[in-house]
Design a protein around this motif. Structure first.
Motif, short mmCIF file in Angstrom:
data_model
loop_
_atom_site.label_atom_id
_atom_site.label_comp_id
_atom_site.label_asym_id
_atom_site.label_seq_id
_atom_site.Cartn_x
_atom_site.Cartn_y
_atom_site.Cartn_z
N LYS A 3 -50.85 60.54 67.93
CA LYS A 3 -49.99 61.43 68.71
C LYS A 3 -50.70 62.74 69.01
N GLY A 4 -51.40 63.26 68.01
CA GLY A 4 -52.08 64.53 68.16
C GLY A 4 -53.59 64.36 68.16
N ILE A 5 -54.27 65.47 68.03
CA ILE A 5 -55.74 65.49 67.98
C ILE A 5 -56.20 65.24 66.54
N ILE A 6 -57.20 64.39 66.38
CA ILE A 6 -57.76 64.15 65.06
C ILE A 6 -58.45 65.42 64.59
N TRP A 7 -58.01 65.92 63.45
CA TRP A 7 -58.45 67.21 62.95
C TRP A 7 -59.46 67.05 61.81
N ARG A 8 -59.24 66.03 60.97
CA ARG A 8 -60.10 65.85 59.80
C ARG A 8 -60.09 64.38 59.39
N ARG A 23 -53.13 66.47 64.39
CA ARG A 23 -52.22 67.61 64.62
C ARG A 23 -51.73 67.63 66.06
N ASP A 24 -50.40 67.73 66.20
CA ASP A 24 -49.77 67.89 67.50
C ASP A 24 -49.39 69.36 67.64
N VAL A 25 -50.19 70.09 68.38
CA VAL A 25 -49.98 71.54 68.49
C VAL A 25 -48.68 71.85 69.22
N SER A 26 -48.28 70.98 70.15
CA SER A 26 -47.09 71.26 70.96
C SER A 26 -45.83 71.37 70.13
N ASN A 27 -45.73 70.58 69.05
CA ASN A 27 -44.54 70.68 68.19
C ASN A 27 -44.88 71.11 66.77
N ARG A 28 -46.11 71.62 66.58
CA ARG A 28 -46.55 72.15 65.29
C ARG A 28 -46.26 71.15 64.16
N THR A 29 -46.79 69.95 64.35
CA THR A 29 -46.61 68.89 63.35
C THR A 29 -47.97 68.34 62.94
N THR A 30 -48.17 68.22 61.63
CA THR A 30 -49.38 67.61 61.08
C THR A 30 -49.02 66.22 60.56
N TYR A 31 -49.84 65.24 60.93
CA TYR A 31 -49.61 63.86 60.51
C TYR A 31 -50.76 63.40 59.62
N PHE A 32 -50.43 62.52 58.67
CA PHE A 32 -51.44 61.92 57.80
C PHE A 32 -51.36 60.40 57.93
N SER A 33 -52.54 59.77 58.00
CA SER A 33 -52.64 58.32 58.15
C SER A 33 -53.73 57.80 57.23
N ALA A 34 -53.62 56.52 56.85
CA ALA A 34 -54.65 55.89 56.01
C ALA A 34 -54.81 54.44 56.43
N PHE A 35 -56.09 54.01 56.48
CA PHE A 35 -56.42 52.67 56.94
C PHE A 35 -57.49 52.06 56.04
N PHE A 43 -52.43 51.33 56.12
CA PHE A 43 -51.62 51.50 54.92
C PHE A 43 -50.38 52.32 55.26
N PHE A 44 -50.58 53.39 56.01
CA PHE A 44 -49.48 54.16 56.59
C PHE A 44 -50.04 54.95 57.76
N LYS A 45 -49.16 55.29 58.70
CA LYS A 45 -49.63 55.99 59.89
C LYS A 45 -48.68 57.11 60.27
N GLU A 46 -49.25 58.28 60.45
CA GLU A 46 -48.58 59.46 60.98
C GLU A 46 -47.31 59.81 60.21
N ILE A 47 -47.48 59.96 58.90
CA ILE A 47 -46.39 60.48 58.09
C ILE A 47 -46.56 61.99 57.97
N GLY A 52 -45.01 70.48 56.86
CA GLY A 52 -46.29 69.80 57.06
C GLY A 52 -47.33 70.55 57.86
N TRP A 53 -46.91 71.43 58.78
CA TRP A 53 -47.88 72.16 59.60
C TRP A 53 -48.82 72.99 58.73
N PHE A 54 -48.34 73.38 57.54
CA PHE A 54 -49.13 74.23 56.66
C PHE A 54 -49.90 73.44 55.61
N TRP A 55 -49.96 72.11 55.79
CA TRP A 55 -50.71 71.25 54.87
C TRP A 55 -51.84 70.55 55.62
N SER A 56 -52.92 70.29 54.90
CA SER A 56 -54.10 69.70 55.52
C SER A 56 -54.73 68.69 54.58
#
Length: 241
Positions: A3-8, A23-35, A43-47, A52-56
């Motif tokens: 959904k957002g730009i791959i940050w790390r 990270r989706d800057v438009s709605n200030r949401t950080t997502y975490f995924s694992a493969f 394993f999970f995608k975009e949780i 969350g915006w303040f976590w990395s």
């Protein structure tokens, strides 16, 4: 596609797990995924996590994904640890400890409010304190290889397009040559990646097209897998070399 730009991106040294922060800057949401980077299984995608915006994304170790927050919004100093298991569930969390390093014995952490730093050893699986006031343990060795940056790439001129511009990212592994480079057309650049063996291209891909400045990063290798980002920084690729 994320959904957002791959940050790390972080990989697990003990398992074939890759974790991705987007990270989706438009709605200030950080997502975490694992493969699983061998099979492609998610394993999970975009949780997300709370606030969350303040976590990395921090590190991945033995099937656990660790994320961190910050001392405050304007500071780069880390604070807090949330440990996610391979299902994306919170296994444990510490809001007043900071992950310093990973060792074979566990996680080396400290409280950022205490100076000078006092290092503790905690369990990677449970977050339980194993030892207090430890000296710095030996960090876990990581099998990560990054390319060499060639300012003069004339030795590969027979493999590169005539409109190649700027430095070339170069790495040789398993009798294969990996090159990432930019080509220029008018005022725009295209970043490309190619894998060659004995002068024959095995794989070619476009990482970014019609960009206005050169990308500073291209790819890295771990456990004989080539990792790179493409598609306006919204796609992640794993390729066995």
């Amino acid at each position: 596609m994320f959904k957002g730009i791959i940050w790390r991106v972080e990989t697990d040294d003990h398992n074939t797990i890759v974790a991705i922060e987007s990270r989706d800057v438009s709605n200030r949401t950080t997502y975490f995924s694992a493969f699983d980077y061998v099979s492609g299984e998610a394993f999970f995608k975009e949780i997300t996590v709370q606030e969350g915006w303040f976590w990395s994304l921090d590190r991945v170790h033995s099937g656990m994904i660790y994320v961190h927050s910050y001392v405050n919004e304007g500071s780069p100093e880390h604070k807090g640890i949330i440990a996610l298991n391979s299902s994306g569930e919170i296994a444990w969390q510490h809001f007043h400890k900071t992950l310093h390093e990973i060792s074979d014995s566990g996680l080396i952490v400290y409280n950022p409010k205490i100076q000078p730093k006092i290092f503790e050893l905690i369990s990677a699986e449970t977050g339980e304190v194993l030892s207090t006031k430890i000296s710095r343990d030996t960090p876990l060795q990581r099998d990560i290889v990054i390319p060499e940056i060639l300012e003069d790439s004339r030795q590969f001129s027979h493999l590169l397009p005539g409109n190649t511009y700027g430095p070339v990212f170069y790495l040789e592994i398993n009798r294969k040559i990996i090159l990432a480079f930019h080509t220029q057309k008018e005022n725009f650049y295209t970043q490309q990646l190619a894998v060659y063996q004995d002068g024959t291209p095995l794989m070619q891909d476009i990482l970014a097209a019609d960009i206005q400045k050169l990308n500073p990063e291209a790819f890295f290798i771990q456990h004989n897998h080539l990792f790179y980002i493409r598609g306006n920084k919204q796609e992640f690729v794993s390729y066995l070399v």
